[in-house]
Design a protein around this motif. Structure first.
Motif, PDB file in Angstrom:
ATOM      1  N   PHE A 144       0.838  -1.183   0.000  1.00 12.18           N
ATOM      2  CA  PHE A 144       0.000   0.000   0.000  1.00 12.18           C
ATOM      3  C   PHE A 144       0.886   1.251   0.000  1.00 12.18           C
ATOM      4  O   PHE A 144       2.106   1.154  -0.042  1.00 12.18           O
ATOM      5  CB  PHE A 144      -0.921  -0.021   1.222  1.00 12.18           C
ATOM      6  N   GLN A 145       0.271   2.405   0.072  1.00 12.03           N
ATOM      7  CA  GLN A 145       1.030   3.654   0.019  1.00 12.03           C
ATOM      8  C   GLN A 145       1.831   3.897   1.294  1.00 12.03           C
ATOM      9  O   GLN A 145       1.432   3.494   2.390  1.00 12.03           O
ATOM     10  CB  GLN A 145       0.087   4.840  -0.197  1.00 12.03           C
ATOM     11  N   TRP A 146       2.947   4.589   1.124  1.00  9.36           N
ATOM     12  CA  TRP A 146       3.698   5.081   2.275  1.00  9.36           C
ATOM     13  C   TRP A 146       2.911   6.209   2.926  1.00  9.36           C
ATOM     14  O   TRP A 146       2.136   6.906   2.268  1.00  9.36           O
ATOM     15  CB  TRP A 146       5.066   5.605   1.851  1.00  9.36           C
ATOM     16  N   SER A 147       3.126   6.388   4.203  1.00 11.03           N
ATOM     17  CA  SER A 147       2.434   7.463   4.931  1.00 11.03           C
ATOM     18  C   SER A 147       2.739   8.829   4.333  1.00 11.03           C
ATOM     19  O   SER A 147       1.886   9.722   4.330  1.00 11.03           O
ATOM     20  CB  SER A 147       2.819   7.435   6.415  1.00 11.03           C
ATOM     21  N   THR A 148       3.944   9.002   3.808  1.00 11.05           N
ATOM     22  CA  THR A 148       4.337  10.293   3.242  1.00 11.05           C
ATOM     23  C   THR A 148       3.657  10.583   1.907  1.00 11.05           C
ATOM     24  O   THR A 148       3.707  11.719   1.417  1.00 11.05           O
ATOM     25  CB  THR A 148       5.862  10.332   3.050  1.00 11.05           C
ATOM     26  N   ASP A 149       3.019   9.560   1.306  1.00 10.83           N
ATOM     27  CA  ASP A 149       2.326   9.754   0.021  1.00 10.83           C
ATOM     28  C   ASP A 149       0.823   9.970   0.187  1.00 10.83           C
ATOM     29  O   ASP A 149       0.131  10.251  -0.795  1.00 10.83           O
ATOM     30  CB  ASP A 149       2.554   8.543  -0.894  1.00 10.83           C
ATOM     31  N   LEU A 150       0.325   9.819   1.404  1.00 13.12           N
ATOM     32  CA  LEU A 150      -1.109   9.994   1.650  1.00 13.12           C
ATOM     33  C   LEU A 150      -1.451  11.476   1.799  1.00 13.12           C
ATOM     34  O   LEU A 150      -0.744  12.220   2.489  1.00 13.12           O
ATOM     35  CB  LEU A 150      -1.518   9.244   2.923  1.00 13.12           C
ATOM     36  N   ARG A 151      -2.521  11.877   1.159  1.00  8.70           N
ATOM     37  CA  ARG A 151      -2.993  13.251   1.288  1.00  8.70           C
ATOM     38  C   ARG A 151      -4.137  13.278   2.288  1.00  8.70           C
ATOM     39  O   ARG A 151      -5.307  13.136   1.941  1.00  8.70           O
ATOM     40  CB  ARG A 151      -3.437  13.788  -0.072  1.00  8.70           C
ATOM     41  N   ASP A 152      -3.776  13.408   3.539  1.00  3.62           N
ATOM     42  CA  ASP A 152      -4.750  13.367   4.624  1.00  3.62           C
ATOM     43  C   ASP A 152      -4.308  14.363   5.685  1.00  3.62           C
ATOM     44  O   ASP A 152      -3.283  14.176   6.349  1.00  3.62           O
ATOM     45  CB  ASP A 152      -4.828  11.951   5.204  1.00  3.62           C
ATOM     46  N   SER A 154      -5.367  14.899   8.514  1.00  2.00           N
ATOM     47  CA  SER A 154      -5.438  14.436   9.901  1.00  2.00           C
ATOM     48  C   SER A 154      -4.141  13.742  10.343  1.00  2.00           C
ATOM     49  O   SER A 154      -3.973  13.453  11.538  1.00  2.00           O
ATOM     50  CB  SER A 154      -6.613  13.477  10.084  1.00  2.00           C
ATOM     51  N   LEU A 155      -3.246  13.466   9.390  1.00  2.00           N
ATOM     52  CA  LEU A 155      -2.020  12.746   9.704  1.00  2.00           C
ATOM     53  C   LEU A 155      -0.881  13.698  10.056  1.00  2.00           C
ATOM     54  O   LEU A 155      -0.803  14.811   9.540  1.00  2.00           O
ATOM     55  CB  LEU A 155      -1.603  11.868   8.516  1.00  2.00           C
ATOM     56  N   THR A 156       0.008  13.226  10.910  1.00  2.00           N
ATOM     57  CA  THR A 156       1.157  14.004  11.362  1.00  2.00           C
ATOM     58  C   THR A 156       2.441  13.346  10.868  1.00  2.00           C
ATOM     59  O   THR A 156       2.593  12.124  10.944  1.00  2.00           O
ATOM     60  CB  THR A 156       1.190  14.076  12.899  1.00  2.00           C
ATOM     61  N   ASN A 157       3.352  14.144  10.348  1.00  2.00           N
ATOM     62  CA  ASN A 157       4.670  13.621   9.981  1.00  2.00           C
ATOM     63  C   ASN A 157       5.444  13.267  11.248  1.00  2.00           C
ATOM     64  O   ASN A 157       5.207  13.836  12.318  1.00  2.00           O
ATOM     65  CB  ASN A 157       5.452  14.650   9.175  1.00  2.00           C
ATOM     66  N   PHE A 158       6.372  12.323  11.125  1.00  2.00           N
ATOM     67  CA  PHE A 158       7.151  11.943  12.303  1.00  2.00           C
ATOM     68  C   PHE A 158       8.604  11.716  11.908  1.00  2.00           C
ATOM     69  O   PHE A 158       8.933  11.497  10.742  1.00  2.00           O
ATOM     70  CB  PHE A 158       6.578  10.690  12.967  1.00  2.00           C
ATOM     71  N   ASP A 159       9.469  11.765  12.886  1.00  2.00           N
ATOM     72  CA  ASP A 159      10.907  11.551  12.686  1.00  2.00           C
ATOM     73  C   ASP A 159      11.468  11.021  13.997  1.00  2.00           C
ATOM     74  O   ASP A 159      11.821  11.778  14.889  1.00  2.00           O
ATOM     75  CB  ASP A 159      11.593  12.858  12.285  1.00  2.00           C
ATOM     76  N   ILE A 160      11.523   9.701  14.122  1.00  2.00           N
ATOM     77  CA  ILE A 160      11.985   9.100  15.369  1.00  2.00           C
ATOM     78  C   ILE A 160      13.491   8.870  15.314  1.00  2.00           C
ATOM     79  O   ILE A 160      14.104   8.800  14.243  1.00  2.00           O
ATOM     80  CB  ILE A 160      11.246   7.786  15.669  1.00  2.00           C
ATOM     81  N   TYR A 187      -0.804   7.378  10.229  1.00  2.00           N
ATOM     82  CA  TYR A 187      -1.144   6.531   9.080  1.00  2.00           C
ATOM     83  C   TYR A 187      -2.591   6.093   9.209  1.00  2.00           C
ATOM     84  O   TYR A 187      -3.058   5.767  10.314  1.00  2.00           O
ATOM     85  CB  TYR A 187      -0.238   5.297   9.083  1.00  2.00           C
ATOM     86  N   LYS A 188      -3.316   6.072   8.075  1.00  2.00           N
ATOM     87  CA  LYS A 188      -4.712   5.656   8.101  1.00  2.00           C
ATOM     88  C   LYS A 188      -5.106   5.148   6.722  1.00  2.00           C
ATOM     89  O   LYS A 188      -4.891   5.820   5.720  1.00  2.00           O
ATOM     90  CB  LYS A 188      -5.621   6.818   8.525  1.00  2.00           C
TER      91      LYS A 188
END
Length: 218
Positions: A144-152, A154-160, A187-188
């Motif tokens: 499926f799509q990477w979280s960075t490719d989703l246009r949503d 409600s999602l927050t970028n992260f950098d752990i 991610y959703k």
């Protein structure tokens, strides 16, 4: 606009109530050996319970040793085709890839009399993104799509960061899969729930990580 706000509020309250109604069916802090996690002590792969953590390691780069450890744990009372939540603390120690982290799987990972049955979902966690994959024996992987490719919005970028424990949450609610890291939705996706009662991971790349404080609610 008022109608939208009211509908959104009701939906949010419904989801929150459903999450609140779940019962804890499994809890593991690795301080004891009650659940008998399988210990792996091989040249290439290591899984050991040590100092209240589960430590996982692959010794050689994937391009040199193209093999994977498929690790599973059957959870009594867990039904992956129903609504559930899985939370755990994870710490990436090292990886052959700059942004590599670890995987986490759930579904059906069984073997009886030498016959394997694999139908699972797998989350590929990287340091700054995550992607869902689905594996079915005989059909292979669907990604499926990477979280960075989703246009949503409600999602927050992260950098752990490496060598720091972070809290991960996997929530399946009415055919919606949600992933939170440190209490932020990252991610959703819409999914078709998968039958099974196992959790686990696959260790394919040269990497080390630690797992702690698993809680499963249903």
């Amino acid at each position: 606009m008022k109608i939208f706000v009211i509908i959104f509020l009701i939906t949010s309250l419904y989801s929150s109530n459903c999450l609140a109604q779940r019962k804890t069916i499994f809890k593991e802090d690795f301080e004891s050996y009650e659940y008998n996690w399988l210990i792996v002590d091989q040249k290439e792969f290591t899984v050991r319970q040590d100092s209240g953590k589960l430590y996982i390691n692959k010794a050689t780069k994937n391009e040199i040793s193209n093999g994977c450890l498929w690790y599973r744990k059957t959870i009594t009372g867990f039904n992956a085709d129903k609504n559930f939540s899985i939370s755990f603390d994870g710490k990436s120690i090292s990886s052959e890839f700059n942004l590599g982290c670890f995987d986490f799987s759930w579904g059906r990972m069984q073997q009886f009399d030498g016959v394997r049955k694999l139908d699972l979902y797998n989350l590929d966690f990287r340091l700054n993104r995550v992607r869902l994959g689905k594996f079915q024996l005989g059909k292979g992987w669907e990604y499926f799509q990477w979280s960075t490719d989703l246009r949503d919005s409600s999602l927050t970028n992260f950098d752990i960061q490496r060598n720091v424990f972070n809290k991960f949450e996997i929530i399946q609610q009415d055919e919606v899969l949600m992933v939170k890291i440190n209490n932020k939705l990252v991610y959703k996706l819409l999914v078709k729930p998968q039958v099974g009662s196992e959790i686990g991971f696959q260790q394919c790349i040269q990497s080390s990580w630690e797992l702690d404080n698993i809680v499963i609610g249903q």
